[in-house]
Design a protein around this motif. Structure first.
Motif, PDB file in Angstrom:
ATOM      1  N   TRP A  25      81.904 -11.641  24.143  1.00 34.22           N
ATOM      2  CA  TRP A  25      81.125 -10.439  24.437  1.00 34.22           C
ATOM      3  C   TRP A  25      81.400  -9.322  23.452  1.00 34.22           C
ATOM      4  CZ3 TRP A  25      77.001 -10.289  27.272  1.00 34.22           C
ATOM      5  CH2 TRP A  25      76.799 -11.319  28.174  1.00 34.22           C
ATOM      6  N   HIS A  26      81.901  -9.683  22.317  1.00 37.82           N
ATOM      7  CA  HIS A  26      82.087  -8.686  21.279  1.00 37.82           C
ATOM      8  C   HIS A  26      81.708  -9.314  19.949  1.00 37.82           C
ATOM      9  CE1 HIS A  26      85.794 -10.723  20.059  1.00 37.82           C
ATOM     10  NE2 HIS A  26      86.057 -10.806  21.345  1.00 37.82           N
TER      11      HIS A  26
ATOM     12  N   SER B 121      83.805  -4.112  20.198  1.00 34.64           N
ATOM     13  CA  SER B 121      82.927  -4.028  21.375  1.00 34.64           C
ATOM     14  C   SER B 121      81.924  -2.896  21.261  1.00 34.64           C
ATOM     15  CB  SER B 121      83.773  -3.861  22.629  1.00 34.64           C
ATOM     16  OG  SER B 121      84.496  -2.649  22.540  1.00 34.64           O
TER      17      SER B 121
ATOM     18  N   VAL C 285      78.513  -3.382  23.179  1.00 32.91           N
ATOM     19  CA  VAL C 285      78.524  -3.125  24.619  1.00 32.91           C
ATOM     20  C   VAL C 285      78.428  -1.628  24.872  1.00 32.91           C
ATOM     21  CG1 VAL C 285      79.876  -3.336  26.729  1.00 32.91           C
ATOM     22  CG2 VAL C 285      79.838  -5.206  25.105  1.00 32.91           C
TER      23      VAL C 285
ATOM     24  N   THR D 299      67.279  -6.448  21.291  1.00 30.22           N
ATOM     25  CA  THR D 299      67.781  -7.801  21.544  1.00 30.22           C
ATOM     26  C   THR D 299      67.370  -8.737  20.418  1.00 30.22           C
ATOM     27  OG1 THR D 299      67.629  -7.483  23.933  1.00 30.22           O
ATOM     28  CG2 THR D 299      67.702  -9.745  23.159  1.00 30.22           C
TER      29      THR D 299
ATOM     30  N   THR E  37      75.730 -10.380  19.264  1.00 32.58           N
ATOM     31  CA  THR E  37      75.781 -10.663  20.692  1.00 32.58           C
ATOM     32  C   THR E  37      74.569 -10.028  21.359  1.00 32.58           C
ATOM     33  OG1 THR E  37      78.166 -10.574  20.486  1.00 32.58           O
ATOM     34  CG2 THR E  37      77.285 -10.609  22.691  1.00 32.58           C
TER      35      THR E  37
ATOM     36  N   ILE F  81      73.799  -8.736  25.616  1.00 27.40           N
ATOM     37  CA  ILE F  81      74.121  -7.387  26.098  1.00 27.40           C
ATOM     38  C   ILE F  81      72.849  -6.536  26.133  1.00 27.40           C
ATOM     39  CG2 ILE F  81      75.413  -5.309  25.539  1.00 27.40           C
ATOM     40  CD1 ILE F  81      77.447  -7.267  24.155  1.00 27.40           C
ATOM     41  N   TRP F  82      72.082  -6.580  25.050  1.00 24.72           N
ATOM     42  CA  TRP F  82      70.846  -5.798  24.996  1.00 24.72           C
ATOM     43  C   TRP F  82      69.777  -6.373  25.920  1.00 24.72           C
ATOM     44  CZ3 TRP F  82      70.217  -1.095  23.290  1.00 24.72           C
ATOM     45  CH2 TRP F  82      71.170  -0.585  22.418  1.00 24.72           C
TER      46      TRP F  82
END
Length: 124
Positions: free
Chosen positions: A9-10, A15, A18, A87, A96, A99-100
């Motif tokens: 998730w990074h 990060s 995020v 995205t 990643t 997240i978007w």
């Protein structure tokens, strides 16, 4: 090593993705709420405030009702669409992207919830 984006998730830079997505989502929701509260305050203390004393809802004049229904919904819709465009951009860069995508879905769901709640304004 795998390229499965769901397991991390990074991105390569930490990060920041995020934080940017969360900050964007919160800022769009807060701006929609500011417009909503501003419209209600305008209806309560504005030029049409005397018309709404006997009404069931505080916003009974026509320009305020339209603004209350359309503008926050449009802000949430445009924010959701921008999040989906972001995205695609992040996906193209190999970042990643979920997240978007989550930010876009959260904004679109917020728009549907707001519209379903504000449709009571039209029925009066």
């Amino acid at each position: 090593m795998t390229d499965d984006v769901g397991k991390r998730w990074h991105g390569p830079g930490g990060s920041g993705g995020v934080r940017r997505a969360a900050l964007f989502t919160v800022s769009v929701i807060v701006s929609a709420l500011v417009v909503m509260v501003g419209c209600i305050m305008w209806a309560a203390w504005g030029p049409h405030s005397g018309q709404c004393r006997d009404a069931a809802f505080a916003v009974c004049a026509e320009p305020e009702r339209t603004i209350l229904l359309v503008v926050p919904s449009a802000l949430l819709l445009l924010g959701g669409l921008f999040a989906f465009v972001q995205t695609y951009r992040v996906w193209r860069k190999g970042g990643t992207w979920p997240i978007w995508q989550g930010a876009g879905w959260a904004l679109l769901v917020s728009m549907v919830i707001y519209m379903s709640m504000s449709l009571s304004v039209l029925s009066q």
